[in-house]
Design a protein around this motif. Structure first.
Motif, PDB file in Angstrom:
ATOM      1  N   GLY A  75       0.774  -1.231   0.000  1.00 32.28           N
ATOM      2  CA  GLY A  75       0.000   0.000   0.000  1.00 32.28           C
ATOM      3  C   GLY A  75       0.804   1.279   0.000  1.00 32.28           C
ATOM      4  N   ASP A  76       1.984   1.272   0.625  1.00 37.04           N
ATOM      5  CA  ASP A  76       2.774   2.503   0.697  1.00 37.04           C
ATOM      6  C   ASP A  76       3.753   2.644  -0.462  1.00 37.04           C
ATOM      7  OD1 ASP A  76       4.715   0.636   1.293  1.00 37.04           O
ATOM      8  OD2 ASP A  76       5.234   1.469   3.253  1.00 37.04           O
ATOM      9  N   GLY A  77       3.666   1.762  -1.448  1.00 41.06           N
ATOM     10  CA  GLY A  77       4.507   1.863  -2.634  1.00 41.06           C
ATOM     11  C   GLY A  77       5.747   1.000  -2.605  1.00 41.06           C
ATOM     12  N   ARG A  78       6.100   0.455  -1.452  1.00 42.80           N
ATOM     13  CA  ARG A  78       7.238  -0.460  -1.417  1.00 42.80           C
ATOM     14  C   ARG A  78       6.868  -1.769  -2.099  1.00 42.80           C
ATOM     15  NH1 ARG A  78       8.185  -2.101   3.713  1.00 42.80           N
ATOM     16  NH2 ARG A  78       6.054  -1.448   4.248  1.00 42.80           N
ATOM     17  N   VAL A  79       7.892  -2.558  -2.447  1.00 44.82           N
ATOM     18  CA  VAL A  79       7.677  -3.742  -3.269  1.00 44.82           C
ATOM     19  C   VAL A  79       8.460  -4.921  -2.697  1.00 44.82           C
ATOM     20  CG1 VAL A  79       7.951  -4.723  -5.589  1.00 44.82           C
ATOM     21  CG2 VAL A  79       7.339  -2.317  -5.323  1.00 44.82           C
ATOM     22  N   HIS A  80       7.826  -6.099  -2.663  1.00 40.36           N
ATOM     23  CA  HIS A  80       8.522  -7.334  -2.322  1.00 40.36           C
ATOM     24  C   HIS A  80       9.307  -7.834  -3.539  1.00 40.36           C
ATOM     25  CE1 HIS A  80       6.736  -8.139   1.609  1.00 40.36           C
ATOM     26  NE2 HIS A  80       5.548  -7.801   1.123  1.00 40.36           N
ATOM     27  N   ASN A  81      10.365  -8.591  -3.276  1.00 40.29           N
ATOM     28  CA  ASN A  81      11.140  -9.173  -4.366  1.00 40.29           C
ATOM     29  C   ASN A  81      11.198 -10.688  -4.316  1.00 40.29           C
ATOM     30  OD1 ASN A  81      12.794  -9.137  -6.691  1.00 40.29           O
ATOM     31  ND2 ASN A  81      14.655  -9.206  -5.462  1.00 40.29           N
ATOM     32  N   ARG A  82      11.263 -11.285  -3.137  1.00 41.26           N
ATOM     33  CA  ARG A  82      11.526 -12.722  -3.008  1.00 41.26           C
ATOM     34  C   ARG A  82      10.281 -13.485  -2.548  1.00 41.26           C
ATOM     35  NH1 ARG A  82      16.168 -14.091  -5.603  1.00 41.26           N
ATOM     36  NH2 ARG A  82      17.636 -12.348  -5.431  1.00 41.26           N
ATOM     37  N   MET A  83       9.968 -14.551  -3.284  1.00 44.64           N
ATOM     38  CA  MET A  83       8.830 -15.399  -2.945  1.00 44.64           C
ATOM     39  C   MET A  83       9.300 -16.847  -2.807  1.00 44.64           C
ATOM     40  SD  MET A  83       5.325 -16.157  -5.107  1.00 44.64           S
ATOM     41  CE  MET A  83       4.607 -14.523  -4.896  1.00 44.64           C
ATOM     42  N   SER A  84       8.806 -17.516  -1.785  1.00 48.78           N
ATOM     43  CA  SER A  84       9.168 -18.906  -1.534  1.00 48.78           C
ATOM     44  C   SER A  84       8.473 -19.825  -2.538  1.00 48.78           C
ATOM     45  CB  SER A  84       8.754 -19.304  -0.123  1.00 48.78           C
ATOM     46  OG  SER A  84       7.338 -19.475  -0.060  1.00 48.78           O
ATOM     47  N   PRO A  85       8.917 -21.086  -2.632  1.00 45.25           N
ATOM     48  CA  PRO A  85       8.249 -22.039  -3.532  1.00 45.25           C
ATOM     49  C   PRO A  85       6.779 -22.247  -3.216  1.00 45.25           C
ATOM     50  CG  PRO A  85      10.383 -22.892  -2.852  1.00 45.25           C
ATOM     51  CD  PRO A  85      10.129 -21.675  -2.016  1.00 45.25           C
ATOM     52  N   THR A  86       6.362 -21.950  -1.981  1.00 47.98           N
ATOM     53  CA  THR A  86       4.952 -22.124  -1.612  1.00 47.98           C
ATOM     54  C   THR A  86       4.141 -20.839  -1.727  1.00 47.98           C
ATOM     55  OG1 THR A  86       5.550 -21.778   0.719  1.00 47.98           O
ATOM     56  CG2 THR A  86       5.457 -24.053  -0.079  1.00 47.98           C
ATOM     57  N   GLY A  87       4.765 -19.753  -2.192  1.00 47.60           N
ATOM     58  CA  GLY A  87       4.024 -18.538  -2.481  1.00 47.60           C
ATOM     59  C   GLY A  87       4.003 -17.482  -1.415  1.00 47.60           C
ATOM     60  N   GLU A  88       4.870 -17.613  -0.383  1.00 50.50           N
ATOM     61  CA  GLU A  88       4.937 -16.578   0.659  1.00 50.50           C
ATOM     62  C   GLU A  88       6.122 -15.650   0.372  1.00 50.50           C
ATOM     63  OE1 GLU A  88       4.934 -19.934   1.761  1.00 50.50           O
ATOM     64  OE2 GLU A  88       2.745 -19.912   1.874  1.00 50.50           O
ATOM     65  N   TRP A  89       5.923 -14.365   0.653  1.00 50.08           N
ATOM     66  CA  TRP A  89       7.045 -13.432   0.533  1.00 50.08           C
ATOM     67  C   TRP A  89       8.052 -13.724   1.646  1.00 50.08           C
ATOM     68  CZ3 TRP A  89       7.080 -11.547  -4.002  1.00 50.08           C
ATOM     69  CH2 TRP A  89       5.905 -11.153  -4.632  1.00 50.08           C
ATOM     70  N   THR A  90       9.314 -13.754   1.302  1.00 49.63           N
ATOM     71  CA  THR A  90      10.363 -14.058   2.278  1.00 49.63           C
ATOM     72  C   THR A  90      11.204 -12.846   2.623  1.00 49.63           C
ATOM     73  OG1 THR A  90      11.911 -14.751   0.538  1.00 49.63           O
ATOM     74  CG2 THR A  90      10.486 -16.457   1.498  1.00 49.63           C
ATOM     75  N   ASP A  91      10.868 -11.693   2.072  1.00 51.13           N
ATOM     76  CA  ASP A  91      11.621 -10.472   2.352  1.00 51.13           C
ATOM     77  C   ASP A  91      10.663  -9.379   2.815  1.00 51.13           C
ATOM     78  OD1 ASP A  91      10.278 -10.059  -0.047  1.00 51.13           O
ATOM     79  OD2 ASP A  91      11.886  -8.889  -0.940  1.00 51.13           O
ATOM     80  N   ASP A  92      11.227  -8.340   3.406  1.00 54.45           N
ATOM     81  CA  ASP A  92      10.450  -7.144   3.708  1.00 54.45           C
ATOM     82  C   ASP A  92      10.322  -6.317   2.435  1.00 54.45           C
ATOM     83  OD1 ASP A  92      10.221  -7.766   6.432  1.00 54.45           O
ATOM     84  OD2 ASP A  92      12.163  -6.818   6.869  1.00 54.45           O
ATOM     85  N   ALA A  93       9.164  -5.756   2.197  1.00 49.31           N
ATOM     86  CA  ALA A  93       8.997  -4.882   1.036  1.00 49.31           C
ATOM     87  C   ALA A  93       9.962  -3.716   1.130  1.00 49.31           C
ATOM     88  CB  ALA A  93       7.557  -4.378   0.971  1.00 49.31           C
ATOM     89  N   GLY A  94      10.533  -3.325   0.004  1.00 53.07           N
ATOM     90  CA  GLY A  94      11.538  -2.267   0.018  1.00 53.07           C
ATOM     91  C   GLY A  94      11.562  -1.480  -1.279  1.00 53.07           C
ATOM     92  N   LEU A  95      12.629  -0.700  -1.448  1.00 54.79           N
ATOM     93  CA  LEU A  95      12.742   0.229  -2.570  1.00 54.79           C
ATOM     94  C   LEU A  95      14.068   0.028  -3.314  1.00 54.79           C
ATOM     95  CD1 LEU A  95      11.429   3.427  -0.734  1.00 54.79           C
ATOM     96  CD2 LEU A  95      10.173   2.026  -2.396  1.00 54.79           C
ATOM     97  N   GLY A  96      14.518  -1.213  -3.387  1.00 58.54           N
ATOM     98  CA  GLY A  96      15.735  -1.521  -4.129  1.00 58.54           C
ATOM     99  C   GLY A  96      15.478  -1.534  -5.624  1.00 58.54           C
TER     100      GLY A  96
END
Length: 342
Positions: A75-96
């Motif tokens: 919602g605040d514009g940050r973005v996740h990058n890494r997703m596990s094989p089961t479909g969960e995000w494994t990183d904090d959303a960021g601005l890289g």
């Protein structure tokens, strides 16, 4: 040069399941255990949006990759990058860099999506991600390329134009007489995207200074990364002033960025030298490189994971495959393939 009749997507299709595009392969076998990343889904969307054919395979790949990118933007514009094989995000959303790649892909879909609903969803996600701002040079460059696409269909979009202005302020910092004509102390990867972002910003904002600066940066980069008529691109360790020796490992993403930037420069200037550089980029994949190794499988569309002193890395992951496919598209689009014998 190998010239498949249409873009071969068999390897890309095999690497994509219902959740996304697997990041890694062992040789040509996908490795699901390593999961997915937004970077690859974003790259895939751009390649797929460029492709004129509308097939069940392209439709499936677009749907899967868009769903991952759209879901990654919070919602605040940050973005996740890494997703596990089961479909969960494994990183904090960021601005890289992935934030910028998300904006690039969303802008491309907003401008070129085949369906109104898809274009509208992409524009909404672009505006959501574009409400944030990265401090990273390369992330801003990627975002600017997406913003320029949005402006093709929404010329006065305030968010897109703000991104272009912010990127230009960071990228166009050195004058043309500076000995190191680059906004970073070292070349890293996908370097030509920085120059291309200035070309896109200059065109969209009607700023000749930015256009001239982007062309100068691209010439500077090509002077450093060309040897004996072929590309000899910066390796994974990066390159600073005075470092002109051959480097390894050379990454396909660097060559693809050169093809994209030179293709845009050719569109803007009609100078055939830029079309020739697109041809040199494609030739790198065909074996005209520092190791004489082919890095593209024309039957499956797989791209090999880098060039070493001893030849190619035999793994065929998502990033390298998309780099090869994207470079082939630019060579085909600019007419390079029509100027050589099969």
């Amino acid at each position: 040069m190998s010239r498949p009749a249409s873009l071969p997507l068999a390897h890309l299709d095999a690497m994509t399941d219902e959740r996304g595009l697997f990041e890694h392969c062992r040789f040509d076998v996908p490795r699901p255990e390593h999961g997915y990343c937004l970077d690859d889904a974003a790259r895939a969307l751009i390649v797929l949006m460029r492709e004129p054919s509308d097939t069940p395979v392209t439709r499936r790949l677009i749907e899967v990759c868009f769903r991952l990118v759209d879901r990654a933007v919070v919602g605040d514009g940050r973005v996740h990058n890494r997703m596990s094989p089961t479909g969960e995000w494994t990183d904090d959303a960021g601005l890289g860099d992935w934030w910028g790649r998300a904006l690039w892909a969303l802008g491309f879909v907003a401008a070129h999506g085949r369906e109104t609903t898809l274009r509208d969803r992409a524009l909404a996600a672009f505006r959501r991600a574009g409400s944030a701002r990265s401090v990273h040079v390369r992330a801003l460059a990627f975002a600017a390329l997406g913003a320029a696409e949005v402006c093709l269909v929404q010329p006065d979009d305030p968010n897109a134009r703000a991104i272009l202005r912010d990127a230009a302020a960071v990228l166009a910092v050195d004058g043309p007489s500076a000995p190191w004509q680059w906004p970073e102390p070292r070349l890293r990867y996908a370097n030509a995207s920085l120059a291309e972002a200035l070309l896109a910003a200059g065109t969209t904002l009607d700023d000749e200074r930015l256009l001239d600066r982007g062309l100068a940066m691209l010439r500077f980069l090509l002077d450093i990364e060309t040897r004996d008529g072929h590309l000899s691109v910066t390796g994974v360790e990066g390159r600073g002033p005075g470092e002109r020796d051959v480097q390894f490992d050379q990454q396909p993403i660097e060559v693809a960025a050169i093809a994209d930037a030179c293709s845009r420069a050719y569109d803007l200037t009609a100078d055939p030298i830029w079309r020739d550089h697109v041809g040199v980029a494609w030739a790198w994949f065909e074996g005209d490189n520092d190791s004489g190794a082919r890095l593209f499988d024309a039957d499956t569309g797989a791209g090999y994971d880098g060039l070493t002193a001893g030849g190619r890395n035999e793994n065929r992951g998502a990033e390298s495959t998309l780099a090869a496919l994207g470079t082939y598209q630019q060579a085909r689009r600019t007419g390079v393939l029509d100027r050589v014998s099969p």
